[in-house]
Design an enzyme around this catalytic site. Structure first.
Site, PDB file in Angstrom:
ATOM      1  NE  ARG A  71      33.728  41.499  37.800  1.00  0.00           N
ATOM      2  CZ  ARG A  71      33.362  40.439  37.081  1.00  0.00           C
ATOM      3  NH1 ARG A  71      32.143  40.378  36.560  1.00  0.00           N
ATOM      4  NH2 ARG A  71      34.181  39.438  36.876  1.00  0.00           N
ATOM      5  CD  GLN A 110      37.548  28.549  36.847  1.00  0.00           C
ATOM      6  OE1 GLN A 110      36.330  28.360  36.839  1.00  0.00           O
ATOM      7  NE2 GLN A 110      38.308  28.224  37.880  1.00  0.00           N
ATOM      8  CG  HIS A 139      35.766  31.960  32.202  1.00  0.00           C
ATOM      9  ND1 HIS A 139      35.722  31.707  33.538  1.00  0.00           N
ATOM     10  CD2 HIS A 139      35.401  30.804  31.591  1.00  0.00           C
ATOM     11  CE1 HIS A 139      35.344  30.449  33.752  1.00  0.00           C
ATOM     12  NE2 HIS A 139      35.156  29.879  32.584  1.00  0.00           N
ATOM     13  CB  CYS A 147      31.607  44.230  16.543  1.00  0.00           C
ATOM     14  SG  CYS A 147      30.181  45.014  15.763  1.00  0.00           S
ATOM     15  CB  CYS A 191      31.391  48.445  16.236  1.00  0.00           C
ATOM     16  SG  CYS A 191      32.565  47.858  15.006  1.00  0.00           S
ATOM     17  CB  CYS A 194      29.823  47.922  11.573  1.00  0.00           C
ATOM     18  SG  CYS A 194      29.390  47.139  13.140  1.00  0.00           S
ATOM     19  N   GLY A 229      43.102  28.183  43.737  1.00  0.00           N
ATOM     20  CA  GLY A 229      42.185  29.284  44.069  1.00  0.00           C
ATOM     21  C   GLY A 229      40.874  29.255  43.325  1.00  0.00           C
ATOM     22  CB  THR A 230      39.070  27.486  41.132  1.00  0.00           C
ATOM     23  OG1 THR A 230      37.749  27.349  40.593  1.00  0.00           O
ATOM     24  CG2 THR A 230      39.791  26.149  41.019  1.00  0.00           C
TER      25      THR A 230
END
Ligand code: BV8
Ligand code: ZN
Length: 283
Positions: A71, A110, A139, A147, A191, A194, A229-230
């Site tokens: 994507r 969204q 979203h 992380c 990450c 960590c 547009g939804t």
């Protein structure tokens, strides 16, 4: 029956004090990004409602990362379209047409492609004017990572291609519909702070949308809601126009198809590509 009167809508728009825009995948369709459902977009090869879930992540992080890497690369070269710029202009006092100079605009999208913010950033730097409207990516964003360690606060914008060597090129394999490559968990993005696994900072089904309190406050103070547009199937975004309507605000739906899920409470409905409808209505 919703009105289709441009003149009446312009009257409402020019008097609106607090405008809420709720946009979805149809706004980015003209930029060449597939929608999830409905007309005007090719069906996605992969069903986001299955892969964009915590269950999918716990089951197979490699597959979910391949999906989001795919994507990211689908979106990377895409540009904002006239619909994005028309909504961005509403957030810029000098560029506004019809909308009152002191009206507040909150645009809740969204979409996770980042194109709404990109259009606003472009207008803002071109005019050297800071926007006074707000865009909220409820979203999340395909190019944000976070992380997964509970005790680590690392989160960042990551535009790298590929986001990790092991995912490089898998987008072409996935696009060709070939057998999904196996990417070892150890080779997925980790990450830098960590060394735990990173995940896309995107809101999956079952997860709390971003800035939801702020979004609900904007809906409660809005006297006009533009639904752009939804398919209005995904909650809580799909409930926002109803909230505005229940508080006495007006609702205007912009969709390629008539009778979407908001037609019964819509005061206005403009059927057609939103990028063209905005040009026709806002001039
Ligand atoms: C939550 C990121 C609790 C991932 C996405 C059972 C019943 C009802 C609800 C639920 C249920 N079970 C679970 C739920 C809740 C669930 C939900 O709504 N599920 C649906 C499937 C029933 N929601 C959640 O889980 C949300 N979280 O509820 O948490 C909570 C709530 C409040 C406060 C605290 C806690 C989280 C949902 C977020 C999921 N993530 N995206 C990813 O993208 O991979 S959602 C995903 O769908 C995309 O973001 C997409 O944008 C979004 C919605 O789709 P649309 O944007 O509408 O796109 P679609 O293709 O459907 O429609 C396009 C439209 O455009 C069409 O109408 C078409 O006609 C039109 N169009 C096309 N071209 C144009 C056009 N219009 C104008 N111009 C054009 N050119
Ligand atoms: Zn970390």
């Amino acid at each position: 029956m919703p009105s289709t009167s441009i003149e009446d809508f312009r009257g409402i728009l020019s008097n609106a004090r607090n405008i809420l825009v709720v946009s979805g995948a149809g706004l980015s369709a003209a930029s060449g990004i597939a929608t999830f459902r409905g007309q005007g977009g090719r069906w996605r090869k992969y069903d986001a409602s299955i892969l964009a879930t915590l269950a999918a992540w716990h089951e197979n992080q490699s597959r979910v990362w391949q999906f989001f890497h795919y994507r990211r690369e689908e979106v990377r070269s895409k540009r904002p379209n006239d619909g994005h710029y028309a909504l961005a202009r509403m957030c810029m006092p000098k560029w506004r047409r019809i909308v009152a100079p002191n009206a507040t605009i909150v645009h809740v999208t969204q979409n996770i492609d980042g194109l709404c913010l990109e259009a606003l950033d472009e207008l803002s730097s071109a005019s050297e004017e800071s926007p006074d409207g707000t865009i909220i990516e409820m979203h999340g964003n395909l190019f944000d990572v976070v992380c997964t360690a509970f005790d680590c606060d690392y989160r960042a914008k990551n535009m790298d291609y590929p986001i990790c060597p092991a995912l490089g090129g898998t987008e072409a394999i996935v696009a060709a519909g070939n057998v999904e490559p196996v990417v070892r968990r150890a080779d997925l993005p980790h990450c830098p702070k960590c060394q735990q696994l990173l995940r896309p900072d995107v809101v999956w089904f079952g997860e709390r949308p971003k800035q939801i309190q702020r979004i609900l406050e904007a809906a409660d103070s809005a006297d006009l809601c533009l639904v752009v547009g939804t398919s209005s199937l995904v909650q809580p975004a799909s409930k926002l126009p109803e909230r505005v309507h229940a508080n006495g605000g007006k609702v205007a739906v912009f969709n390629l198809e008539p009778n979407t899920n908001h037609s019964d409470e819509a005061d206005f409905e403009f059927v057609g590509p939103c990028e063209l409808e905005f040009a026709r209505i806002l001039g």
